[in-house]
Design a protein around this motif. Structure first.
Motif, PDB file in Angstrom:
ATOM      1  N   SER A  19       0.881  -1.036  -0.033  1.00 47.00           N
ATOM      2  CA  SER A  19       0.204   0.044   0.139  1.00 47.00           C
ATOM      3  C   SER A  19       0.846   1.008  -0.065  1.00 47.00           C
ATOM      4  N   VAL A  20       1.899   1.196   0.719  1.00 47.99           N
ATOM      5  CA  VAL A  20       2.976   2.388   0.730  1.00 47.99           C
ATOM      6  C   VAL A  20       3.493   2.609  -0.751  1.00 47.99           C
ATOM      7  N   ASN A  31      -1.799   7.782  13.525  1.00 44.56           N
ATOM      8  CA  ASN A  31      -0.359   7.546  13.954  1.00 44.56           C
ATOM      9  C   ASN A  31       0.654   7.706  12.776  1.00 44.56           C
ATOM     10  N   ILE A  32       0.523   8.631  11.974  1.00 44.19           N
ATOM     11  CA  ILE A  32       1.364   8.819  10.961  1.00 44.19           C
ATOM     12  C   ILE A  32       2.254  10.040  11.060  1.00 44.19           C
ATOM     13  N   GLU A  33       3.386   9.753  10.772  1.00 40.30           N
ATOM     14  CA  GLU A  33       4.418  11.039  10.432  1.00 40.30           C
ATOM     15  C   GLU A  33       5.053  11.036   8.981  1.00 40.30           C
ATOM     16  N   GLN A  57      10.375  10.440   3.866  1.00 42.17           N
ATOM     17  CA  GLN A  57      10.252   9.552   5.000  1.00 42.17           C
ATOM     18  C   GLN A  57       8.935   9.520   5.503  1.00 42.17           C
ATOM     19  N   LEU A  58       8.272   8.387   5.713  1.00 43.74           N
ATOM     20  CA  LEU A  58       6.801   7.974   6.162  1.00 43.74           C
ATOM     21  C   LEU A  58       7.110   7.045   7.457  1.00 43.74           C
ATOM     22  N   TYR A  95       9.358   4.108   6.341  1.00 41.78           N
ATOM     23  CA  TYR A  95       9.617   3.794   5.061  1.00 41.78           C
ATOM     24  C   TYR A  95      10.359   5.234   4.372  1.00 41.78           C
ATOM     25  N   THR A  96      11.411   4.624   3.491  1.00 40.94           N
ATOM     26  CA  THR A  96      11.946   5.693   3.075  1.00 40.94           C
ATOM     27  C   THR A  96      11.867   5.608   1.483  1.00 40.94           C
TER      28      THR A  96
END
Length: 304
Positions: free
Chosen positions: A44-45, A102-104, A129-130, A139-140
């Motif tokens: 999904s990312v 809870n997402i940055e 970055q996620l 995730y990068t």
């Protein structure tokens, strides 16, 4: 490059960057966090990362942001903030947070254009970055190159290679954005090709194909070592009751294995399993320890 207003679209490049995060029809970012397994979240990312690439018009461009310019937008529980932190060279910083999900997210990118006569190629330097905080996953990813082509056919393309990686799960994706090099070809125009694989073993889990401005498909990759693939010709012959063909296919597999074993012996190369660390002692017998912590979703699914 300074453009007269006639060649500007009525928005800043800062806003264009932000829109790739919050201006969406379907909330693909939220869907990432709702997936139950790390593999499904990673897929999904990758899909979300592809969706942040947008088609761009030829002959017009957004305003160049001034130093200190900001763009601050909220959509639902997602809050997005951008700032132009440098003008020469141009550098844009982005932060986005969603406390509920809870997402940055943090981006820092700087476009570096190069003129090649027939086209301008802009490399977007910087890391994206996620983070999914509650999943402890980071995730990068990077961005493809933006290419503005003047000849032979004017147009704007996203081209080049993109890598998406999650260190915690050991999953990685390699994506290749492709476009027309000279003559227009619909099958190549705005196409994307790539794979999702395990970093530790380079084992392909999904193959990715499609066009990033239309439809992209992730196809299960069945390995050559998969049992049903290894014996497929033999099994097919047995089901057809073609015993001669079954014997030939079986002999072919066995001879190929003997040939591989001879080649390995000549190179003094010991074979090692992909998924297990194996040890053997007279006292304790065989001990097989899994290399990976979790077993990923398989390319072969059994229906209930």
């Amino acid at each position: 490059m300074q453009l007269p207003p006639q060649f500007n679209i009525p928005k800043s490049q800062l806003q264009c960057y932000g829109e790739s995060v919050y201006s969406i029809g379907f909330d693909m970012l939220k869907k990432c966090t709702e997936e139950e397994t790390s593999l499904n979240r990673f897929v999904s990312v990758v899909a979300w990362s592809i969706s942040t690439v947008r088609p761009l018009p030829f002959g017009v461009a957004p305003y160049n942001p001034i130093l200190g310019e900001t763009h601050h937008v909220s959509r639902g529980t997602l809050n997005v903030l951008l700032e132009q932190v440098s003008h020469h060279p141009p550098v844009t910083a982005l932060q986005a947070t969603d406390e509920k999900e809870n997402i940055e997210m943090t981006w820092c990118q700087s476009p570096i254009p190069r003129f090649y006569g027939t086209h301008i190629e802009t490399e977007v330097i910087g890391k994206r970055q996620l983070k999914f905080i509650d999943k402890n996953e980071t995730y990068t990813m990077n961005s493809p190159k933006l290419v503005i082509r003047f000849l032979p056919v004017p147009g704007v393309d996203w081209l080049g290679n993109v890598n998406v990686r999650c260190q915690e799960t050991g999953l990685e994706a390699e994506l290749s954005y492709r476009g027309n090099s000279f003559l227009p070809r619909p099958s190549i125009y705005r196409s994307i090709k790539g794979k999702i694989f395990l970093s530790s073993t380079s084992e392909t889990v999904y193959e990715i194909n499609g066009h990033w401005d239309r439809t992209v498909m992730a196809k299960d990759a069945v390995l050559a070592s998969e049992s049903t693939v290894v014996w497929s010709e033999v099994s097919r012959a047995i089901l057809q009751k073609n015993w001669e063909k079954a014997r030939e296919a079986k002999s072919c597999i066995e001879e190929k294995q003997r040939e591989i074993a001879r080649e390995r012996k000549s190179k003094d190369d010991d074979w090692a399993p992909k998924y297990f660390t194996v040890s053997h002692t007279k006292e304790n017998g065989w001990d097989c320890l899994p290399i990976n912590k979790l077993v990923p979703t398989a390319p072969i699914l059994v229906n209930d």
